[in-house]
Design an enzyme around this catalytic site. Structure first.
Site, short mmCIF file in Angstrom:
data_model
loop_
_atom_site.label_atom_id
_atom_site.label_comp_id
_atom_site.label_asym_id
_atom_site.label_seq_id
_atom_site.Cartn_x
_atom_site.Cartn_y
_atom_site.Cartn_z
CE LYS A 22 52.50 63.26 -59.69
NZ LYS A 22 53.98 63.37 -59.63
CG ASN A 23 52.84 60.51 -56.15
OD1 ASN A 23 53.57 61.13 -57.14
ND2 ASN A 23 52.86 61.26 -55.02
CB CYS A 118 59.19 69.20 -58.32
SG CYS A 118 57.79 69.30 -59.28
NE ARG A 123 62.13 66.02 -54.79
CZ ARG A 123 61.09 65.59 -55.89
NH1 ARG A 123 60.11 65.06 -55.07
NH2 ARG A 123 61.03 65.82 -56.95
N PRO A 124 68.10 63.49 -52.53
CG PRO A 124 69.35 62.94 -50.87
CD PRO A 124 68.55 63.84 -51.12
CG ASP A 126 71.25 58.88 -49.55
OD1 ASP A 126 70.41 59.54 -49.90
OD2 ASP A 126 71.89 58.95 -48.44
CG ASP A 308 53.46 65.64 -52.58
OD1 ASP A 308 54.38 66.21 -52.37
OD2 ASP A 308 53.40 64.24 -52.93
CB ILE A 330 59.17 65.94 -46.23
CG1 ILE A 330 57.74 65.56 -45.16
CG2 ILE A 330 59.48 64.82 -46.99
CD1 ILE A 330 58.41 64.32 -44.17
NE ARG A 400 56.36 66.76 -63.49
CZ ARG A 400 56.73 66.78 -62.07
NH1 ARG A 400 56.74 68.00 -61.67
NH2 ARG A 400 57.07 65.72 -61.64
#
Length: 421
Positions: A22-23, A118, A123-124, A126, A308, A330, A400
């Site tokens: 998926k990723n 999610c 989880r910015p 930047d 994950d 993480i 998903r």
């Protein structure tokens, strides 16, 4: 809203084929924006996130054709019809931000909504933006959108990520393929998905060296061509399903599996007492003894233990003999599954980014609710080992990231079914 009903306490035996990642697929699909020629992806997973990315690309002008039941995706972006990625689509999935770099590189401007996904922490984005700024992008954040432009085109530069970021590495890497001159990315992510993206871009004519290491060197080219590329097997799906015989007992052959994709995770499984053997077709996982032993786990960037797989590993350790400590380094706020596991009788003490798990002899059935993608499947794993019937609600998260969960587990003897609501 659908739920999953699981009746536990059955050993699992059989074969589970590993789907495409998926990723990786979500990263490969935006690469079509870099070329006027078609990009064909094979071994694509059939997931709602993939359909969402397809819809986003279609909104930008990409012609998306799904073949062979969704296993082959043909993406044709002869022209980018609009450079605005709207909130209504982007909010559904964090990976949507990956259209920013390619659109900026090819068209010189882009307007992309800040993403959703999610709820597992801030989880910015930047680092995505800082990397693109180093390549010459002018950025303005207003009204929930990133307004980016590179009037004279992007220019090669050296950028060192202050910490490892998979998404930022992917975004800046794609943008750099069409930048003028040489780009060097230091402290880059090394995940298999990064390697897969780099290999696809190389097929499209990009000049990239160092993928799989922490330093990427990209020599910009004027244009990229079309290509056909197979999506790498999903290491997170593989790791998740490897936990099924570990938590329930039994023996499963994972066709298409490869230990190199899940090295640190496989090491931990063997440490708790699980047998893992490589076969001609993949990996064979078996639990021989009645109970696994406790082990400490710290999530780390690849090649360390994947964040994950943390929630799924916690489900296993809830049944282990002894006390385990899981440290999440993480993402903050990624222990939301712990209270739900405790409803099933698990003994878990969460303090900040650390969870202490004391194994119990037997988990019990209970109604539980999924809070995110990986949490949802951790609850299914726990339910497989629990006594009685467990109903897992809000499983739209599950769809998903996991393809045909009920079918794959049922084929190995699991008593699991979807309840439409």
């Amino acid at each position: 809203m659908d739920s999953i009903l699981v009746t536990g306490n059955s050993a699992l035996n059989g074969v589970i084929p590993v789907a495409g990642s998926k990723n990786a697929c979500l990263t490969l699909m935006p690469a079509t924006l870099l070329s006027e020629e078609p990009l064909t992806l094979t071994n694509a997973p059939q997931l709602s996130d993939i359909r969402t990315m397809g819809a986003l690309l279609e909104s930008l002008g990409t012609e998306v054709n799904s073949l062979q039941g969704g296993k082959v995706i043909v993406l044709d972006t002869r022209a980018i019809s609009t450079h605005t990625a709207d909130y209504d689509i982007v909010r559904k999935m964090r990976a949507s931000i990956l259209v920013l770099g390619p659109m900026l590189a090819r068209g010189g401007h882009a307007v992309v909504s800040l993403p959703g996904g999610c709820a597992i922490g801030a989880r910015p984005v930047d680092l995505h933006l800082r990397g693109l700024e180093v390549l010459g992008a002018e950025l303005d954040l207003r009204d929930g959108y990133v307004h980016a432009k590179a009037s004279g085109g992007l220019k090669g530069a050296t950028f060192e990520f202050p910490f490892v970021s998979v998404g930022a590495t992917e975004n800046v890497l794609m943008a750099a393929t069409l930048a003028k001159g040489t780009t060097v990315l230091k402290n880059a992510a090394r995940e298999p998905e990064i390697v897969d993206l780099a290999e696809c871009l190389i097929k499209m004519g990009a000049q990239i060296e160092g993928h799989g290491t922490s330093m990427l060197t990209i020599q910009g080219v004027d244009s990229l061509q079309g290509a056909t590329h197979p999506v790498v097997p999903d290491r997170i799906e593989l790791g998740t399903y490897m936990l099924a015989p570990a938590i329930c007992g039994g023996k499963i052959n994972f066709t298409g599996g490869c230990r190199a994709l899940v090295g640190a995770f496989a090491d931990k499984l063997e440490e708790v007492g699980i047998s893992i053997e490589e076969s001609n077709t993949g990996l064979v996982v078996e639990r021989k003894d009645n109970r696994v032993t406790a082990v400490d786990v710290t999530t780390e960037p690849y090649p360390g233990f994947p964040t994950d797989l943390q929630a799924q590993m916690m489900a296993l350790l809830c049944t282990a003999e002894g006390t385990s400590v899981l440290e999440e380094t993480i993402f903050e706020n990624r222990f939301m599954h712990a209270p739900e596991l405790m409803r099933m009788g698990a003994q878990i003490d969460v303090s900040g980014g650390t969870a202490k798990v004391t194994g119990v002899d037997q988990l019990k059935s209970a109604p539980v609710m999924a809070t995110d993608l990986r949490a949802s499947v951790s609850l299914i794993l726990a339910a497989l080992a629990a006594e009685g019937e467990t109903v897992v609600s809000r499983v739209y998260h599950l769809d998903r990231g996991y393809e045909r969960v009920e079918e794959k587990l049922s084929a190995c003897g699991a008593r699991i079914e979807r309840i439409s609501g």
